[in-house]
Scaffold this motif. Structure first.
Motif, short mmCIF file in Angstrom:
data_model
loop_
_atom_site.label_atom_id
_atom_site.label_comp_id
_atom_site.label_asym_id
_atom_site.label_seq_id
_atom_site.Cartn_x
_atom_site.Cartn_y
_atom_site.Cartn_z
N LEU A 33 0.84 -1.21 0.18
CA LEU A 33 0.13 0.15 -0.12
C LEU A 33 0.83 1.18 -0.10
N SER A 34 1.90 1.17 0.82
CA SER A 34 2.58 2.21 0.77
C SER A 34 3.59 2.72 -0.56
N VAL A 35 4.16 1.52 -1.32
CA VAL A 35 4.44 1.69 -2.67
C VAL A 35 3.60 2.11 -3.36
N ALA A 36 2.09 1.66 -3.38
CA ALA A 36 1.25 2.03 -4.34
C ALA A 36 1.08 3.80 -4.25
N VAL A 37 1.12 4.10 -3.15
CA VAL A 37 1.02 5.69 -2.65
C VAL A 37 2.02 6.43 -3.41
N LEU A 38 3.26 5.79 -2.81
CA LEU A 38 4.49 6.51 -3.48
C LEU A 38 4.41 6.78 -5.19
N VAL A 39 4.31 5.49 -5.83
CA VAL A 39 4.36 5.43 -7.27
C VAL A 39 3.12 6.34 -7.64
N LEU B 149 6.91 12.90 -0.13
CA LEU B 149 7.79 12.98 0.79
C LEU B 149 7.44 11.85 1.78
N GLY B 150 6.37 11.80 2.38
CA GLY B 150 6.17 10.85 3.71
C GLY B 150 6.01 9.67 3.04
N SER B 151 5.63 9.18 2.01
CA SER B 151 5.49 7.88 1.23
C SER B 151 6.98 7.64 0.89
N LEU B 152 7.91 8.37 0.55
CA LEU B 152 9.13 8.18 0.04
C LEU B 152 9.96 7.72 1.41
N LEU B 153 9.89 8.53 2.34
CA LEU B 153 10.53 8.32 3.76
C LEU B 153 10.36 6.91 4.22
N LEU B 154 9.06 6.69 4.08
CA LEU B 154 8.57 5.07 4.53
C LEU B 154 9.15 3.93 3.78
N HIS B 155 9.11 4.43 2.53
CA HIS B 155 9.70 3.27 1.35
C HIS B 155 11.43 3.29 1.87
N LEU B 156 11.92 4.28 1.90
CA LEU B 156 13.28 4.29 2.15
C LEU B 156 13.65 3.47 3.72
N ALA B 157 12.77 3.44 4.45
CA ALA B 157 13.01 2.84 5.91
C ALA B 157 12.76 1.25 5.60
N VAL B 158 11.78 0.99 5.10
CA VAL B 158 11.43 -0.58 4.64
C VAL B 158 12.53 -0.99 3.73
N GLN B 159 13.17 -0.34 2.78
CA GLN B 159 14.05 -0.97 1.76
C GLN B 159 15.76 -0.60 2.52
N TRP B 160 15.62 0.08 3.53
CA TRP B 160 17.11 0.09 4.12
C TRP B 160 18.09 -0.94 3.98
N PRO B 161 17.71 -2.18 4.23
CA PRO B 161 18.81 -3.18 4.40
C PRO B 161 19.09 -3.49 2.81
#
Length: 380
Positions: free
Chosen positions: A111-117, A153-165
């Motif tokens: 869902l977060s990725v869908a919002v980001l895209v 910006l908010g969805s991007l920061l959430l995505h970066l947190a999820v994809q950090w590894p």
């Protein structure tokens, strides 16, 4: 918690370039472009719509500041378009993964990725249409574009947190997928990245000439060429569109309101000390061009009306309607000696489309705030 879904037909992607390392390589450049675009966009928004506490703190120098930041905003946004498309291509296998939802956590991640895209696609393509001044939607572009930027910006920061590894592995060179592709699978990662870089360079060089004069000869696809226009400058809003006619200006007089109000006919304005400046018109759509202006300093008019060095100015246009018919100017702008009530442009009397009989020209300001057809000036 896990969700059980019936099996579906698999979608096969054979190219090895659909991997985390390729996506991260493109993503870091996309992130940089989006960060520049976001920062310059927020700056532009606050220059156009400053809250009260900020109005007197906005700087009028450097005089070319808005020309630079808004040109950078549009250039980074255009450069982000091929980067975003390449990023979506690199990750498209994950969009078709089956089952589409494996757990509650996975559902929230998707869902977060869908919002980001969705937010990224809207911001870039709506912004691109704005450079052409084409608005095929029922809503007001400016507030929606600004609001979606914060959502992005908010969805991007959430995505970066999820994809950090994965991002960490990319920079430490521990991620899989570093083998070269077989010939049957097409170009390898380096060639792909070079191709994406070439696309970014091409769209940038063929459009940025609208704000960088030295690159003007390379401008092939820019929506507006500053080299063409009445009196040497393009016109965004014509007098006809604003409802201003020569007949309506037949008995024009400037009203200056303040503790000591007065009015001036055009001949009286021309008889006052005239000052000359060279300042750019820099529009939110990305184009800009410098021009030679002459007229009366705004601070001299405010002082004559009883203002002091702390005074702001409010400017009212004669246009019948428009979002910027009323414009307020903070103290640093109103008191800057470069800020003029301009009467002439490039050695000629202002044309009607450029704001005859008088318009505002000020340093480091968006073009929409360089008010044309001024009828009233107020000390604030």
């Amino acid at each position: 918690m896990r969700f059980t879904l019936p099996p579906g037909p698999p979608v096969t992607f054979k190219a090895l370039l659909h991997d985390a390392r390729t996506a991260t390589s493109i993503g870091r450049w996309l992130g940089l472009a989006m960060a520049v675009c976001f920062a310059t966009g927020v700056l532009s928004h606050y220059l156009q719509h400053p809250p009260g506490w900020l109005a007197d703190r906005l700087p009028s120098r450097p005089y070319w500041g808005y020309r630079f930041t808004q040109g950078l905003h549009v250039a980074s946004g255009i450069a982000a378009v091929p980067l975003l498309l390449a990023k979506l291509w690199a990750v498209c296998p994950r969009l078709f993964a089956w089952p589409p939802v494996r757990s509650l956590r996975h559902a929230l991640e998707r869902l977060s990725v869908a919002v980001l895209v969705a937010a990224a696609l809207f911001e870039l393509f709506a912004g691109l249409l704005n450079t052409f001044q084409w608005y095929p939607w029922p809503f007001n572009f400016v507030p929606v574009h600004y609001a979606v930027a914060w959502l992005l910006l908010g969805s991007l920061l959430l995505h970066l947190a999820v994809q950090w590894p994965r991002i960490r592995d990319h920079f430490t060179r521990r991620s899989p997928g570093t083998l070269a592709l077989p010939a049957a699978d097409g170009p390898d990662r380096r060639q792909l990245l070079l191709g994406v870089g070439a696309a970014v360079g091409a769209v940038t060089l063929t459009t940025v000439g609208q704000s960088v004069s030295v690159l003007g000869p390379l401008e092939l696809f820019g929506p507006r060429s500053p080299a063409h226009g009445l009196q040497g400058l393009p016109v965004n809003r014509t007098a006809a569109a604003a409802g201003v006619t020569e007949a309506s200006l037949a008995d024009w007089r400037l009203t200056v309101a303040g503790p000591q109000p007065f009015t001036l006919a055009l001949a009286e304005l021309r008889a006052m000390p005239q000052h000359e400046v060279t300042l750019p018109i820099a529009c939110v759509e990305g184009w800009s061009k410098s021009a030679h202006w002459s007229g009366v300093r705004v601070r001299d008019l405010l002082e004559r009306a009883g203002g002091d060095p702390r005074s702001r100015a409010r400017v009212v246009s004669l246009e019948q309607a428009g979002a910027y018919r009323l414009m307020e100017m903070g103290r640093l702008y109103a008191q800057d000696p470069l800020t003029l009530l301009a009467l002439r442009l490039n050695g000629e009397v202002l044309s009607l489309d450029h704001g005859y009989p008088a318009r505002i020209i000020a340093p480091n300001r968006p073009g929409v705030l360089q008010t044309k057809w001024v009828g009233r000036l107020e000390v604030v």
